[in-house]
Motif scaffolding. Structure first.
Motif, short mmCIF file in Angstrom:
data_model
loop_
_atom_site.label_atom_id
_atom_site.label_comp_id
_atom_site.label_asym_id
_atom_site.label_seq_id
_atom_site.Cartn_x
_atom_site.Cartn_y
_atom_site.Cartn_z
N GLU A 42 17.57 -12.18 -10.38
CA GLU A 42 16.96 -12.61 -9.12
C GLU A 42 17.21 -11.63 -7.98
O GLU A 42 16.30 -11.29 -7.22
N ASP A 43 18.43 -11.19 -7.81
CA ASP A 43 18.75 -10.30 -6.69
C ASP A 43 17.97 -9.00 -6.78
O ASP A 43 17.42 -8.51 -5.78
N ASN A 44 17.91 -8.43 -7.97
CA ASN A 44 17.16 -7.19 -8.18
C ASN A 44 15.68 -7.40 -7.91
O ASN A 44 15.01 -6.58 -7.26
N TYR A 45 15.16 -8.53 -8.40
CA TYR A 45 13.75 -8.85 -8.17
C TYR A 45 13.43 -8.97 -6.68
O TYR A 45 12.42 -8.44 -6.20
N LYS A 46 14.29 -9.65 -5.95
CA LYS A 46 14.03 -9.84 -4.52
C LYS A 46 14.06 -8.52 -3.77
O LYS A 46 13.28 -8.32 -2.83
N GLU A 47 14.95 -7.63 -4.15
CA GLU A 47 14.99 -6.30 -3.52
C GLU A 47 13.68 -5.56 -3.75
O GLU A 47 13.12 -4.97 -2.82
N ILE A 48 13.21 -5.58 -4.96
CA ILE A 48 11.96 -4.90 -5.32
C ILE A 48 10.78 -5.54 -4.60
O ILE A 48 9.92 -4.86 -4.02
N SER A 49 10.74 -6.86 -4.62
CA SER A 49 9.62 -7.58 -4.01
C SER A 49 9.57 -7.34 -2.50
O SER A 49 8.48 -7.16 -1.93
N LYS A 50 10.72 -7.32 -1.85
CA LYS A 50 10.77 -7.09 -0.41
C LYS A 50 10.17 -5.75 -0.04
O LYS A 50 9.41 -5.64 0.93
N VAL A 51 10.50 -4.73 -0.81
CA VAL A 51 9.96 -3.39 -0.56
C VAL A 51 8.44 -3.38 -0.72
O VAL A 51 7.71 -2.83 0.12
N LEU A 52 7.95 -4.04 -1.75
CA LEU A 52 6.51 -4.02 -2.02
C LEU A 52 5.72 -4.83 -1.00
O LEU A 52 4.62 -4.44 -0.60
N TRP A 53 6.26 -5.95 -0.55
CA TRP A 53 5.57 -6.72 0.49
C TRP A 53 5.55 -5.95 1.80
O TRP A 53 4.57 -6.00 2.56
N ARG A 54 6.61 -5.20 2.08
CA ARG A 54 6.61 -4.35 3.27
C ARG A 54 5.56 -3.24 3.13
O ARG A 54 4.84 -2.93 4.08
N ASP A 55 5.47 -2.69 1.94
CA ASP A 55 4.44 -1.67 1.68
C ASP A 55 3.04 -2.25 1.88
O ASP A 55 2.14 -1.57 2.39
N LEU A 56 2.86 -3.50 1.48
CA LEU A 56 1.56 -4.16 1.65
C LEU A 56 1.21 -4.27 3.12
O LEU A 56 0.08 -3.97 3.53
N GLU A 57 2.17 -4.71 3.93
CA GLU A 57 1.93 -4.83 5.37
C GLU A 57 1.54 -3.49 5.99
O GLU A 57 0.74 -3.43 6.94
N GLN A 58 2.09 -2.41 5.45
CA GLN A 58 1.85 -1.08 5.99
C GLN A 58 0.66 -0.38 5.34
O GLN A 58 0.37 0.78 5.64
N GLY A 59 -0.02 -1.08 4.45
CA GLY A 59 -1.20 -0.52 3.81
C GLY A 59 -0.90 0.50 2.74
O GLY A 59 -1.78 1.29 2.36
N LEU A 60 0.32 0.49 2.20
CA LEU A 60 0.73 1.48 1.21
C LEU A 60 0.49 1.02 -0.22
O LEU A 60 0.63 1.80 -1.17
N THR A 61 0.17 -0.26 -0.39
CA THR A 61 -0.18 -0.80 -1.70
C THR A 61 -1.18 -1.92 -1.50
O THR A 61 -1.47 -2.31 -0.36
N THR A 62 -1.71 -2.45 -2.57
CA THR A 62 -2.65 -3.56 -2.50
C THR A 62 -2.04 -4.80 -3.12
O THR A 62 -1.05 -4.72 -3.87
N LEU A 63 -2.63 -5.93 -2.83
CA LEU A 63 -2.11 -7.19 -3.37
C LEU A 63 -2.21 -7.20 -4.90
O LEU A 63 -1.29 -7.69 -5.58
N SER A 64 -3.30 -6.69 -5.43
CA SER A 64 -3.46 -6.68 -6.89
C SER A 64 -2.42 -5.78 -7.54
O SER A 64 -1.93 -6.06 -8.64
N GLU A 65 -2.07 -4.67 -6.88
CA GLU A 65 -1.04 -3.79 -7.40
C GLU A 65 0.33 -4.45 -7.31
O GLU A 65 1.13 -4.39 -8.25
#
Length: 231
Positions: A42-65
């Protein structure tokens, strides 16, 4: 009345996403033969997910990705031979059935019946509509604005354009957005020129220079803000 239209974020504002996520992850791990997976990863997953959701907000990735990438990275890190796409589908299926609400959410919405209430959320259409539809808030919102449908996510102006079009509203002074994320909800509202209310139940320190119009610790505190008369 100060505000006529309230745009609510969903996760960790009206719905307890942390609890919903935990339960859905556990069920998914169990289905894949990993009954202790939540505790281990869980802890590792949350760290990864947090980074990706921040990337989404900044337009660096897409929701489908993001949907698959968070699990791909987790399984790569943990050396697990699990198909990330399949696991993601199972997880999201369970998540769509988790309807845990933040304390005071139902009472708040009941006290705001004189307002037009809507949801504006970054997330997956099927998951968010399922969770809201299964909850006590199922008949509460005039519109449910979801980034996957809008083609934009908070804090982008496009999702607010989409919301205002759906709600057929033009007067920004009558609209308030309420959410727990400074970088998504509050920055998005500021960018669009509407008032903002930061829901901060855990008294997080705001050290990033984003200044909400209001800040509350508990949802019922919003009632006085919304219904207060113009001075």
């Amino acid at each position: 009345m100060k505000y006529e239209i309230i745009l609510f974020d969903v996760d960790d504002t009206l719905f307890d996403f942390s609890l919903s996520e935990k339960k859905a992850l556990h069920k998914a791990f169990v289905e894949f033969g990993l009954p202790t997976g939540l505790a281990e990863y869980e802890d590792n997953y949350k760290e990864i997910s947090k980074v990706l959701w921040r990337d989404l907000e900044q337009g660096l990735t897409t929701l489908s990705e993001l949907r698959v990438e968070r699990f791909r990275r987790l399984f790569l890190t943990q050396e697990l031979e699990i198909n990330a796409d399949t696991f993601s589908s199972v997880y999201l299926g369970y998540l769509g059935k988790e309807t845990h609400l933040v304390q005071g959410a139902v009472k708040l919405c009941e006290n705001l019946v004189s307002c037009r209430l809507a949801v504006i959320t970054n997330g997956f259409r099927d998951v968010q509509t399922s969770r809201i539809g299964r909850s006590p808030l199922c008949n509460t919102f005039e519109q449910i604005i979801i980034s996957e449908e809008a083609g934009f996510q908070k804090p982008e102006k496009g999702i607010f354009d989409y919301a205002f079009s759906k709600l057929q509203v033009t007067d920004k002074a009558k609209v308030l957005i309420v959410g727990d994320s400074l970088t998504s909800d509050i920055q998005g509202g500021i960018n669009y020129g509407i008032d903002t209310c930061w829901f901060n139940p855990n008294i997080k320190e705001n050290n990033i220079g984003i200044k909400p119009t209001y800040e509350i610790r508990k949802l019922p505190y919003l009632i006085n803000i919304v219904l207060k008369m113009e001075s």
